[in-house]
Design a protein around this motif. Structure first.
Motif, PDB file in Angstrom:
ATOM      1  N   GLN A 108       0.831  -1.201   0.000  1.00  0.00           N
ATOM      2  CA  GLN A 108       0.000   0.000   0.000  1.00  0.00           C
ATOM      3  C   GLN A 108       0.869   1.256   0.000  1.00  0.00           C
ATOM      4  O   GLN A 108       0.567   2.238  -0.681  1.00  0.00           O
ATOM      5  CB  GLN A 108      -0.918  -0.004   1.220  1.00  0.00           C
ATOM      6  CG  GLN A 108      -1.831   1.205   1.301  1.00  0.00           C
ATOM      7  CD  GLN A 108      -2.818   1.090   2.453  1.00  0.00           C
ATOM      8  OE1 GLN A 108      -3.745   0.316   2.420  1.00  0.00           O
ATOM      9  NE2 GLN A 108      -2.604   1.877   3.505  1.00  0.00           N
ATOM     10  N   ALA A 109       1.973   1.208   0.750  1.00  0.00           N
ATOM     11  CA  ALA A 109       2.868   2.357   0.792  1.00  0.00           C
ATOM     12  C   ALA A 109       3.512   2.604  -0.568  1.00  0.00           C
ATOM     13  O   ALA A 109       3.674   3.760  -0.991  1.00  0.00           O
ATOM     14  CB  ALA A 109       3.944   2.132   1.853  1.00  0.00           C
ATOM     15  N   VAL A 110       3.871   1.528  -1.287  1.00  0.00           N
ATOM     16  CA  VAL A 110       4.551   1.671  -2.576  1.00  0.00           C
ATOM     17  C   VAL A 110       3.564   2.014  -3.682  1.00  0.00           C
ATOM     18  O   VAL A 110       3.788   2.940  -4.477  1.00  0.00           O
ATOM     19  CB  VAL A 110       5.324   0.375  -2.918  1.00  0.00           C
ATOM     20  CG1 VAL A 110       5.876   0.441  -4.331  1.00  0.00           C
ATOM     21  CG2 VAL A 110       6.444   0.152  -1.910  1.00  0.00           C
ATOM     22  N   VAL A 111       2.439   1.275  -3.756  1.00  0.00           N
ATOM     23  CA  VAL A 111       1.509   1.412  -4.879  1.00  0.00           C
ATOM     24  C   VAL A 111       0.609   2.631  -4.718  1.00  0.00           C
ATOM     25  O   VAL A 111       0.418   3.414  -5.653  1.00  0.00           O
ATOM     26  CB  VAL A 111       0.658   0.135  -5.027  1.00  0.00           C
ATOM     27  CG1 VAL A 111      -0.389   0.304  -6.137  1.00  0.00           C
ATOM     28  CG2 VAL A 111       1.557  -1.056  -5.334  1.00  0.00           C
ATOM     29  N   GLN A 112       0.047   2.804  -3.501  1.00  0.00           N
ATOM     30  CA  GLN A 112      -0.913   3.889  -3.279  1.00  0.00           C
ATOM     31  C   GLN A 112      -0.291   5.115  -2.620  1.00  0.00           C
ATOM     32  O   GLN A 112      -0.992   6.094  -2.368  1.00  0.00           O
ATOM     33  CB  GLN A 112      -2.082   3.376  -2.422  1.00  0.00           C
ATOM     34  CG  GLN A 112      -2.855   2.231  -3.069  1.00  0.00           C
ATOM     35  CD  GLN A 112      -3.995   1.743  -2.180  1.00  0.00           C
ATOM     36  OE1 GLN A 112      -4.105   2.113  -1.010  1.00  0.00           O
ATOM     37  NE2 GLN A 112      -4.863   0.913  -2.738  1.00  0.00           N
ATOM     38  N   GLN A 113       1.007   5.046  -2.312  1.00  0.00           N
ATOM     39  CA  GLN A 113       1.677   6.153  -1.613  1.00  0.00           C
ATOM     40  C   GLN A 113       0.949   6.509  -0.320  1.00  0.00           C
ATOM     41  O   GLN A 113       0.774   7.679   0.017  1.00  0.00           O
ATOM     42  CB  GLN A 113       1.763   7.385  -2.532  1.00  0.00           C
ATOM     43  CG  GLN A 113       2.508   7.143  -3.839  1.00  0.00           C
ATOM     44  CD  GLN A 113       3.976   6.820  -3.610  1.00  0.00           C
ATOM     45  OE1 GLN A 113       4.671   7.542  -2.896  1.00  0.00           O
ATOM     46  NE2 GLN A 113       4.459   5.736  -4.195  1.00  0.00           N
ATOM     47  N   ARG A 114       0.502   5.486   0.392  1.00  0.00           N
ATOM     48  CA  ARG A 114      -0.263   5.683   1.622  1.00  0.00           C
ATOM     49  C   ARG A 114       0.293   4.754   2.694  1.00  0.00           C
ATOM     50  O   ARG A 114      -0.071   3.591   2.774  1.00  0.00           O
ATOM     51  CB  ARG A 114      -1.751   5.398   1.380  1.00  0.00           C
ATOM     52  CG  ARG A 114      -2.648   5.627   2.585  1.00  0.00           C
ATOM     53  CD  ARG A 114      -4.083   5.257   2.244  1.00  0.00           C
ATOM     54  NE  ARG A 114      -4.952   5.305   3.406  1.00  0.00           N
ATOM     55  CZ  ARG A 114      -6.209   4.850   3.441  1.00  0.00           C
ATOM     56  NH1 ARG A 114      -6.739   4.324   2.352  1.00  0.00           N
ATOM     57  NH2 ARG A 114      -6.926   4.917   4.545  1.00  0.00           N
ATOM     58  N   MET A 115       1.197   5.265   3.493  1.00  0.00           N
ATOM     59  CA  MET A 115       1.841   4.472   4.536  1.00  0.00           C
ATOM     60  C   MET A 115       0.946   4.417   5.779  1.00  0.00           C
ATOM     61  O   MET A 115       0.524   5.455   6.289  1.00  0.00           O
ATOM     62  CB  MET A 115       3.195   5.078   4.911  1.00  0.00           C
ATOM     63  CG  MET A 115       3.879   4.373   6.078  1.00  0.00           C
ATOM     64  SD  MET A 115       4.410   2.701   5.698  1.00  0.00           S
ATOM     65  CE  MET A 115       5.909   3.043   4.753  1.00  0.00           C
ATOM     66  N   SER A 234      -9.102   0.639   4.230  1.00  0.00           N
ATOM     67  CA  SER A 234      -7.929   0.404   3.400  1.00  0.00           C
ATOM     68  C   SER A 234      -7.692  -1.089   3.267  1.00  0.00           C
ATOM     69  O   SER A 234      -8.070  -1.887   4.137  1.00  0.00           O
ATOM     70  CB  SER A 234      -6.695   1.062   4.014  1.00  0.00           C
ATOM     71  OG  SER A 234      -6.312   0.398   5.204  1.00  0.00           O
TER      72      SER A 234
END
Length: 296
Positions: A108-115, A234
């Motif tokens: 999610q952090a890599v693909v959606q830029q949402r850590m 999420s």
């Protein structure tokens, strides 16, 4: 029932999988169990889509994502059953289910830029540690099956990737129609692998009963609840909440199978519950923050 309740209910149904497999005949290959489970789930969703989506306008779907989710589900299903067979139910399930939230958070952090926030990570790591403690209480830590453990980690990664992409699909289209296509793809990919690795199909009436339960209830109904719940949270949180599965499996191992766990597996269970509580609180806080941002 809100999104959190739906995903927790799905996880409880997944938690009955190990106990159901306990009643399957010994000669019934786990590869065939996994593949036929996908077939039954696909039939469940096709029937559900026929009833619920009839009369609704056909919605466009991204066929590449459908195929990707089907492939992820096939990889998850087959590697999970193979990994559990090699490493044992307790350790295999803990690694597959426990690694899923970490994979999902990173993806999610890599693909959606949402850590995910610190509280989410604290809850996830607490729950994962508790699940591993429960597993090691039922395993021999001096003879760890590294190959089986690797398969279970692969299963966790495939499950996390499925959840991340499937969330985008179920937000844009009707849940039953999406899952009918996903699980049909998974079944078509799984059956040849089962025939190759599992040999000729040998299933008795009791074996078919186990497959029908796993496909319709522990997979079809469970993933219906999971997919609807993903619409309101999420993907990383949805995967993290699946750690409720070991709680159900633990309770059934006591009540149905008659196992007697070590005292530190009970401490692990408490850590899983504490981790789930932290993840739920983090999701609620994140939802409130997004709501306040939208109002500004």
């Amino acid at each position: 029932m809100g999104p959190v309740g739906l995903v927790l209910a799905a996880a409880m149904l997944w938690g009955t999988t190990g106990t159901a497999q306990h009643f399957a005949p010994a000669q019934f290959s786990p590869y065939w169990v996994g593949a036929l489970r996908m077939v039954m789930a696909a039939l469940f969703f096709v029937a559900l889509a026929f009833v619920m989506d009839r009369g609704h306008a056909r919605q466009p779907m991204h066929h590449g994502r459908i195929l990707f989710c089907g492939a992820c589900m096939a990889v998850y299903n087959l590697s999970f059953f193979a990994g559990v067979k090699a490493s044992g139910v307790a350790l295999g399930t803990a690694l597959a289910i426990g690694s899923g939230p970490i994979w999902a958070g990173l993806m999610q952090a890599v693909v959606q830029q949402r850590m995910p926030g610190p509280q989410w990570w604290l809850g996830t790591c607490t729950g994962v540690a508790g699940g591993i403690a429960m597993a090691l209480a039922a395993s021999d830590p001096r003879h760890l099956p590294w190959g089986g453990m690797a398969l279970c980690l692969l299963a966790g990664m495939a499950y996390a990737a499925y959840a991340l992409v499937n969330q985008a699909l179920v937000v844009q289209a009707r849940v039953a129609s999406v899952n009918a296509r996903v699980f049909a793809c998974s079944a078509l990919l799984s059956l040849p692998v089962a025939a190759w690795l599992g040999g000729p199909l040998q299933a008795s009436a009791s074996g078919w009963a186990v497959v029908v339960y796993l496909g319709v209830v522990a997979t079809g109904l469970a993933y219906l609840l999971f997919s609807v719940g993903l619409r309101g949270m999420s993907a990383a949180t949805g995967v993290a909440l699946s750690k409720a599965e070991p709680i159900t499996a633990f309770a059934l191992s006591l009540l149905v199978v008659g196992e007697r766990p070590a005292w530190w597996s009970i401490l692990g269970l408490l850590a899983v519950i504490a981790g789930l509580w932290l993840v739920v609180q983090a999701e609620r806080s994140d939802t409130r923050n997004h709501g306040n941002t939208a109002l500004q």
